[in-house]
Motif scaffolding. Structure first.
Motif, short mmCIF file in Angstrom:
data_model
loop_
_atom_site.label_atom_id
_atom_site.label_comp_id
_atom_site.label_asym_id
_atom_site.label_seq_id
_atom_site.Cartn_x
_atom_site.Cartn_y
_atom_site.Cartn_z
N GLN A 1 9.66 -8.80 12.65
CA GLN A 1 10.28 -8.33 12.44
C GLN A 1 9.87 -7.73 10.84
O GLN A 1 11.04 -7.90 10.56
N TRP A 2 9.08 -6.92 10.38
CA TRP A 2 9.08 -6.60 8.79
C TRP A 2 10.20 -5.38 8.86
O TRP A 2 9.75 -4.36 9.78
N ILE A 3 11.12 -4.67 8.58
CA ILE A 3 11.17 -3.52 8.63
C ILE A 3 12.02 -3.10 6.56
O ILE A 3 12.52 -4.16 6.36
N PHE A 4 12.13 -2.04 6.68
CA PHE A 4 12.48 -1.66 5.37
C PHE A 4 14.12 -0.92 5.56
O PHE A 4 13.70 0.35 4.63
N PRO A 5 14.83 -0.48 6.38
CA PRO A 5 16.23 -0.25 6.15
C PRO A 5 17.10 0.66 4.86
O PRO A 5 17.14 2.10 5.35
N ILE A 6 16.57 -0.23 3.77
CA ILE A 6 17.01 0.40 2.70
C ILE A 6 16.71 1.75 1.45
O ILE A 6 17.20 2.57 1.74
N THR B 1 4.98 11.76 7.02
CA THR B 1 3.47 11.17 6.98
C THR B 1 3.29 13.49 6.46
O THR B 1 2.62 13.37 5.71
N THR B 2 3.51 13.48 7.56
CA THR B 2 3.48 15.13 7.36
C THR B 2 4.84 16.03 6.02
O THR B 2 3.44 16.88 5.38
N MET C 1 -5.46 9.58 19.80
CA MET C 1 -5.84 8.59 19.37
C MET C 1 -5.31 6.86 19.97
O MET C 1 -6.03 6.36 19.88
N GLY C 2 -3.71 7.37 20.03
CA GLY C 2 -3.68 6.19 20.98
C GLY C 2 -3.15 5.39 19.59
O GLY C 2 -2.68 3.91 19.98
N VAL C 3 -2.47 6.64 18.24
CA VAL C 3 -2.06 5.05 17.54
C VAL C 3 -1.50 6.67 16.38
O VAL C 3 -1.46 7.14 16.32
N ILE C 4 0.17 5.83 15.83
CA ILE C 4 0.98 6.15 15.47
C ILE C 4 1.68 4.79 14.42
O ILE C 4 2.09 3.95 14.75
N SER C 5 1.01 4.56 13.12
CA SER C 5 1.08 3.61 12.35
C SER C 5 2.56 3.57 11.65
O SER C 5 3.08 4.59 11.07
N ASN C 6 2.83 2.42 11.26
CA ASN C 6 4.22 2.39 10.90
C ASN C 6 4.15 2.92 9.07
O ASN C 6 2.86 2.81 8.90
N TYR C 7 5.07 3.35 8.86
CA TYR C 7 5.69 4.38 7.69
C TYR C 7 4.84 3.25 6.75
O TYR C 7 4.02 3.94 5.60
N PHE C 8 5.87 2.30 6.82
CA PHE C 8 5.23 1.28 6.11
C PHE C 8 3.39 0.46 5.68
O PHE C 8 3.74 0.18 4.84
N GLU D 1 1.28 -1.24 0.16
CA GLU D 1 0.37 0.35 -0.24
C GLU D 1 1.34 1.26 0.02
O GLU D 1 0.49 2.01 -0.55
N TRP D 2 1.87 0.43 0.55
CA TRP D 2 3.40 2.32 0.74
C TRP D 2 2.88 2.64 -0.86
O TRP D 2 3.64 4.04 -0.76
N PHE D 3 3.31 2.41 -2.33
CA PHE D 3 3.71 2.76 -3.04
C PHE D 3 2.64 3.18 -3.85
O PHE D 3 2.58 3.98 -4.84
N GLU D 4 1.06 2.72 -3.43
CA GLU D 4 0.56 3.39 -3.92
C GLU D 4 -0.30 4.09 -2.78
O GLU D 4 -1.55 4.32 -3.46
#
Length: 631
Positions: free
Chosen positions: A199-204, A251-252, A282-289, A157-160
């Motif tokens: 955990q899935w991470i995307f460091p590159i 996100t900003t 809201m108690g939510v900070i969504s992972n960016y990816f 979803e991050w790409f779109e």
């Protein structure tokens, strides 16, 4: 917003923000060892190598020598293909692991072994082999990882994603599609399977976003944002990590127009704070990816409330919050705060940014510019005027008819702050910044070269420095210019040069006195010329008294007061020709410093005698009610 943006840029100058380069951070902690296994590699990741970790360097604080230790992933060089889904059917023969996302939170999986022929083992043997890949415990910042060439479906979803300002840009998105991701040996804080959850991470891609997609203005705003949040939540039992703040930032960036980060950093900072407060509410900070991964769902309600209350105070009172941060590091710039706060009150009435610029911002910029010049931070001084010029021409966006380029703006401000030394200051900036601002002054008929005032051998490296032509109008003006020059060099702590030009000024003063004596002999019959002569002599003697005192103070600053031995006798002669008793005491102190206590006491006695005679004369005059009673 304009006043907050000004305060942010002024109080937290970019030169105070210390960030180690990514390459330096990796170099310091990537030392190869002879016993390293060639089948394994180390990949550095996290905020340190993304240059998102920032320290603020205050006055008197030493710059850290080494960066923080970056996080590291140890992974095998050999490919270990991972297949999404726990079903072993329809997977390639080289698949090693199968992902199992059941009973895990978004962004986390467990890895099943694809046992292959081991399925034929007896039941009692297979039961002793875990069907999940159990990772070793992570120690500190070192993790085990599995490199994957395909992103998980929940991150596609991050790409779109809909991005109003098209950040980070199509080019970065296309490059990210080719980036590998990792499964990291790190479990969710509330995991039921801590020994087998990955955990899935995307460091590159994260490193690409931080180093390539963010502009310098965006990086600056983020660093100030992080400093404020870290400082004002430092004593809370729960902390927000850099990853939390990066997510708010990224996100900003997808929402705020690119130019606003430079035009209105104060507004962008408030937006970041408000967005963070809203997420905490809201108690939510969504992972960016992986948007479904809530990175703070393990925070308690009490912890979220404490963070929200503290940051809400920062959002409502940003100026005091900023001042508290700056004051804790003794940063330069707080001296301009009172004028800015007073102008905020005036601005609420007149609402004229152009007026605030001239009454407040430009005054503060000019004073800051002067301070940096006297501290010999010429590059910073030039940057300050560039910021002032940018505020005037870009941020205000006025319809003023005046056309003023940056060079003329710099010359005007320099002239207002340094007067006759305008040419010298511009010359100093040119020498350090490789600019050519002094060229126009040299070509102007209103300026001459410094060598027209002093002999070339006395000019040192300043022979071509532009000097206002009207300095040559009289010998007294030349002396005043040299006195101003020595004061400027003394403030810059260039004591050797200052002492040289004081000696030149003393020599010029002696020549001026000699010329006045010669002119008096030629015009001795005219009474008006006699009055002019006495006036000139008084002026020259006052200049000499100041110059000798300045020379002693310079030698004192150099720790070489013994050099005053050459001039103390001349200083005393000039002193005795005047009736100023405090000069007697000054000379007496110098004699005492040089070891001649007897001569020092004689001068003090003479000073007391002069004081007594003046006091006696005053008391005698006061006994009469009018001047006519004297007879």
């Amino acid at each position: 917003m304009a006043h907050l943006s000004y305060l942010v840029n002024t109080l937290i100058e970019r030169r105070y923000l210390i960030t180690f380069s990514a390459d330096n951070a990796v170099y310091q902690f990537d030392l190869s060892r002879e016993d390293d296994d060639p089948n394994y590699k180390v990949f550095h990741f996290g905020s340190v190598v993304e240059e998102m970790v920032t320290n603020i360097l205050g006055c008197g604080e030493k710059q850290p020598t080494f960066p923080q230790i970056p996080k590291m992933i140890n992974y095998t060089v050999k490919r270990q293909p991972v297949s999404f889904g726990s079903n072993a059917d329809n997977v390639s023969d080289d698949t090693v692991y199968l992902t199992d996302s059941t009973e895990t939170r978004p962004g986390y999986v467990r890895l099943k072994f694809r046992l292959g022929e081991m399925d034929n083992l007896p039941e009692h043997l297979r039961s002793q082999i875990s069907k999940y890949y159990l990772h070793p415990e992570s120690s500190g910042k070192c993790f085990v990882g599995i490199r994957c060439s395909i992103w998980p479906n929940e991150a596609r979803e991050w790409f779109e994603r809909d991005r109003p300002v098209e950040w980070p840009g199509e080019h970065i998105l296309q490059l990210a599609k080719e980036d590998d991701c990792f499964l990291l040996s790190r479990h969710h804080p509330q995991s039921d399977f801590p020994e087998s959850e990955w955990q899935w991470i995307f460091p590159i891609t994260e490193r690409r976003l931080a180093l390539e997609a963010l502009s310098e203005d965006q990086k600056y705003c983020f660093r100030v944002f992080k400093l404020l949040v870290d400082f004002h939540t430092r004593n809370l039992p729960v902390k927000l990590s850099t990853t939390h703040l990066k997510t708010i930032m990224y996100t900003t960036c997808e929402i705020i127009a690119f130019d606003l980060w430079k035009l209105n950093p104060g507004g962008c900072l408030l937006f970041l704070l408000q967005r963070l407060i809203t997420c905490l509410r809201m108690g939510v900070i969504s992972n960016y990816f992986i948007a479904a991964n809530n990175m703070i769902n393990h925070f308690t309600t009490k912890q979220l409330c404490a963070l929200r209350q503290r940051l809400y105070a920062v959002r409502v009172f940003p100026v005091p919050a900023l001042v508290m941060l700056v004051d804790s590091h003794n940063l330069f710039g707080t001296c301009f705060l009172d004028r800015t706060l007073a102008d905020i009150e005036r601005f609420r009435k007149h609402r004229d940014l152009y007026r605030s610029f001239f009454e407040c911002f430009l005054v503060n910029f000019s004073l800051c510019y002067r301070a940096h010049v006297l501290s010999m931070y010429f590059e910073n001084a030039k940057q300050i005027l560039e910021e002032a010029y940018f505020v005037k021409t870009e941020k205000l966006a006025t319809n003023q008819s005046e056309e003023l380029d940056f060079e003329q703006f710099l010359l005007d401000v320099t002239g207002d702050e340094f007067g006759d030394l305008k040419g010298l200051v511009v010359y100093e900036i040119d020498m350090v910044c490789n600019s050519s601002f002094s060229h126009s002054l040299r070509n102007s008929t209103d300026f001459v070269a410094f060598k027209d005032i002093l002999e070339s051998t006395d000019c040192m490296e300043y022979s071509e420095v532009p000097v206002p032509r009207d300095v040559l109008d009289s010998r007294y003006k030349v002396l005043m210019f040299l006195e101003t020059l020595t004061s400027h060099l003394t403030h810059q702590r260039q004591y050797q040069k200052a002492a040289h030009f004081v000696r030149c000024a003393i020599k010029k003063s002696m020549e001026a006195i000699q010329c006045s004596n010669e002119e008096r002999e030629e015009l001795q019959t005219a009474s008006n010329h006699e009055n002019l002569f006495h006036t000139q002599m008084t002026l020259y003697n006052c200049v000499l008294l100041r110059l000798y005192n300045d020379l002693y103070n310079i030698y004192k600053s150099m720790g070489q007061t013994e050099l005053m031995q050459e001039y103390i006798a001349d200083y005393e002669v000039v002193c005795l020709a005047s009736d100023y008793t405090y000069h007697y005491n000054r000379v007496a102190k110098i004699w005492q410093k040089l070891g001649n206590n007897a001569r020092a006491q004689e001068l003090r006695d003479q000073a007391e005698s002069i004081k007594s005679s003046k006091t006696s004369y005053s008391s005698n005059v006061s006994r009469y009610s009018s001047i006519d009673d004297v007879d």
